[in-house]
Design a protein around this motif. Structure first.
Motif, PDB file in Angstrom:
ATOM      1  N   ALA A  67      -7.923   4.503  -4.142  1.00 33.22           N
ATOM      2  CA  ALA A  67      -9.025   5.120  -3.406  1.00 33.22           C
ATOM      3  C   ALA A  67      -8.652   6.563  -3.083  1.00 33.22           C
ATOM      4  CB  ALA A  67      -9.324   4.351  -2.118  1.00 33.22           C
ATOM      5  N   HIS A 122      -5.243  -0.727  -7.505  1.00 37.79           N
ATOM      6  CA  HIS A 122      -6.484  -0.408  -6.795  1.00 37.79           C
ATOM      7  C   HIS A 122      -6.291   0.924  -6.063  1.00 37.79           C
ATOM      8  CE1 HIS A 122      -7.646  -4.496  -7.777  1.00 37.79           C
ATOM      9  NE2 HIS A 122      -6.459  -4.879  -7.312  1.00 37.79           N
ATOM     10  N   ILE A 157      -9.528  -3.800  -3.080  1.00 38.65           N
ATOM     11  CA  ILE A 157     -10.223  -3.121  -1.985  1.00 38.65           C
ATOM     12  C   ILE A 157     -11.576  -3.781  -1.788  1.00 38.65           C
ATOM     13  CG2 ILE A 157     -11.304  -0.945  -1.289  1.00 38.65           C
ATOM     14  CD1 ILE A 157      -9.034   0.483  -2.843  1.00 38.65           C
ATOM     15  N   GLU A 179     -16.721  -0.466  -0.231  1.00 40.48           N
ATOM     16  CA  GLU A 179     -16.542   0.910  -0.655  1.00 40.48           C
ATOM     17  C   GLU A 179     -15.606   1.660   0.298  1.00 40.48           C
ATOM     18  OE1 GLU A 179     -17.689   2.470  -3.384  1.00 40.48           O
ATOM     19  OE2 GLU A 179     -18.411   0.495  -4.020  1.00 40.48           O
ATOM     20  N   PRO A 180     -14.753   2.539  -0.226  1.00 39.59           N
ATOM     21  CA  PRO A 180     -13.940   3.383   0.662  1.00 39.59           C
ATOM     22  C   PRO A 180     -14.828   4.274   1.522  1.00 39.59           C
ATOM     23  CG  PRO A 180     -13.135   3.461  -1.606  1.00 39.59           C
ATOM     24  CD  PRO A 180     -14.458   2.767  -1.639  1.00 39.59           C
ATOM     25  N   VAL A 228       0.852  -1.191   0.000  1.00 35.71           N
ATOM     26  CA  VAL A 228       0.000   0.000   0.000  1.00 35.71           C
ATOM     27  C   VAL A 228       0.887   1.240   0.000  1.00 35.71           C
ATOM     28  CG1 VAL A 228      -1.736   1.329   1.273  1.00 35.71           C
ATOM     29  CG2 VAL A 228      -1.868  -1.164   1.248  1.00 35.71           C
ATOM     30  N   SER A 280      -3.170   0.442  -3.782  1.00 39.16           N
ATOM     31  CA  SER A 280      -3.035  -0.878  -3.181  1.00 39.16           C
ATOM     32  C   SER A 280      -2.685  -1.931  -4.228  1.00 39.16           C
ATOM     33  CB  SER A 280      -4.330  -1.275  -2.465  1.00 39.16           C
ATOM     34  OG  SER A 280      -4.275  -2.616  -2.030  1.00 39.16           O
ATOM     35  N   VAL A 314     -10.030   2.057   3.809  1.00 36.15           N
ATOM     36  CA  VAL A 314     -10.404   0.930   2.954  1.00 36.15           C
ATOM     37  C   VAL A 314     -10.015  -0.365   3.663  1.00 36.15           C
ATOM     38  CG1 VAL A 314     -10.093   2.246   0.822  1.00 36.15           C
ATOM     39  CG2 VAL A 314      -8.185   0.913   1.732  1.00 36.15           C
ATOM     40  N   GLU A 315     -10.683  -1.441   3.297  1.00 35.36           N
ATOM     41  CA  GLU A 315     -10.284  -2.761   3.793  1.00 35.36           C
ATOM     42  C   GLU A 315      -9.524  -3.493   2.704  1.00 35.36           C
ATOM     43  OE1 GLU A 315     -12.033  -6.974   5.557  1.00 35.36           O
ATOM     44  OE2 GLU A 315     -13.291  -5.167   5.636  1.00 35.36           O
ATOM     45  N   ILE A 316      -8.339  -3.995   3.076  1.00 32.27           N
ATOM     46  CA  ILE A 316      -7.454  -4.684   2.140  1.00 32.27           C
ATOM     47  C   ILE A 316      -6.880  -5.905   2.842  1.00 32.27           C
ATOM     48  CG2 ILE A 316      -5.327  -4.524   0.777  1.00 32.27           C
ATOM     49  CD1 ILE A 316      -5.756  -1.448   0.826  1.00 32.27           C
ATOM     50  N   THR A 339      -8.050  -2.988   7.847  1.00 27.32           N
ATOM     51  CA  THR A 339      -8.480  -1.659   7.428  1.00 27.32           C
ATOM     52  C   THR A 339      -7.282  -0.728   7.420  1.00 27.32           C
ATOM     53  OG1 THR A 339     -10.709  -1.958   8.315  1.00 27.32           O
ATOM     54  CG2 THR A 339      -9.974   0.304   7.954  1.00 27.32           C
TER      55      THR A 339
END
Length: 315
Positions: free
Chosen positions: A145, A143, A160, A163-164, A120, A156, A177-179, A183
């Motif tokens: 955001a 990816h 993701i 949704e951000p 990231v 990223s 965001v969740e990756i 988070t």
């Protein structure tokens, strides 16, 4: 004459150290300089030892200076304590940089991010020419955001999930965001050099705290906080959320350069922070190279237990 100057310097250093704990935003700016004030107290203590001052006042001044320095050191150490080890073995390498809007050396940024092979990359001050310049990174970090009204972009390597989430203050922006089961929250707060900006900085950090408390699973927050780890807004954030620092939390990141003068990190303020919690911990942190910005970039390794979505109760 010299003895009088030394006495005034001792009283001045201790007074500035004391008011750094004030709540008023103007005096609170001194809180960021507590390491410098501690060093100043130590240096003045040596001057007191060498000065031609009678024994009684000399002992009193030395005691005052030593006590002040001890309080400052204790406050800094308490604020930057590392979190407990985590059980999970998942790892995330994350990079952050305040790019500086006027910085035109995008190639240095891109080359650095590519060399680090991060999972990231979070960038702040990405207005103007930066979005098209950073688009070159999407080959490795596809990816992305962010928000057109914000100045933070998150790139990223991994998809993701969902949704951000976008967080705004009057000045300042954060995106979460969740990756890969964690988070990641990137932010840039207002620089608190005036009352309105100070309130905006506190507001965004408070909103971030609300998000952290209500987010299940591991989380890492990274960005330009415009506040040191021992400042009231960050101390409050830590107390409210359980986020913690890891190694290198006291290493300065701003300024990296002042005009043509390259500022050493030991003299700079640590305002570009990395915190983790809820099953995540910062296990390593270091500087990147100078990239044309007035901030040092940072690299951090996060270890965590993956957050798994609960099973779907529907048949």
């Amino acid at each position: 004459m010299i003895a009088g100057v030394v006495i005034l310097a001792a009283l001045g250093a201790t007074a500035l150290s004391a008011v750094s704990f004030a709540r008023d935003w103007r005096w609170a700016l001194l809180a960021h300089f507590r390491p410098h004030l501690g060093v100043l107290c130590a240096a003045i203590a040596l001057a007191v030892l060498a000065a031609d001052v009678s024994a009684g006042p000399k002992i009193a001044l030395l005691a005052l200076l030593v006590a002040t320095a001890a309080v400052l050191v204790r406050d800094i150490r308490c604020a930057t304590g590392a979190g407990a080890p985590v059980e999970g073995k998942a790892r995330l390498r994350i990079a952050f940089a305040n790019l500086l809007r006027e910085n035109r050396e995008a190639h240095r940024v891109i080359d650095w991010v590519r060399r680090e092979k991060v999972d990231v990359f979070v960038a702040a001050e990405t207005h103007g020419h930066w979005p098209p310049a950073l688009a070159e990174l999407t080959d490795e970090l596809p990816h992305v955001a962010g928000h057109p009204w914000g100045d933070v972009l998150l790139f990223s390597r991994h998809p993701i999930v969902g949704e951000p989430r976008h967080l705004f203050a009057d000045v300042g922006y954060a995106v979460a965001v969740e990756i890969e089961g964690i988070t990641v929250l990137g932010m840039h707060t207002a620089s608190p050099q005036m009352r309105a900006f100070s309130l905006a900085c506190d507001d965004l950090l408070g909103t971030v705290g609300d998000l952290v408390r209500t987010t299940p699973g591991p989380i890492v927050a990274v960005g330009d906080f415009n506040a040191t780890p021992w400042s009231v807004p960050v101390v409050t954030l830590i107390a409210d959320t359980g986020l913690t620092f890891g190694p290198g939390a006291r290493i300065g990141t701003y300024p990296a350069e002042l005009g043509r003068w390259k500022v050493p990190s030991w003299l700079a303020l640590p305002i570009d922070l990395v915190l983790a919690g809820h099953g995540a911990a910062v296990v390593a942190r270091r500087h990147g190279p100078r990239i044309g910005s007035d901030h040092w970039p940072v690299i951090a390794e996060i270890q965590y237990s993956r957050h798994l979505d609960p099973p779907d109760p529907r048949p």
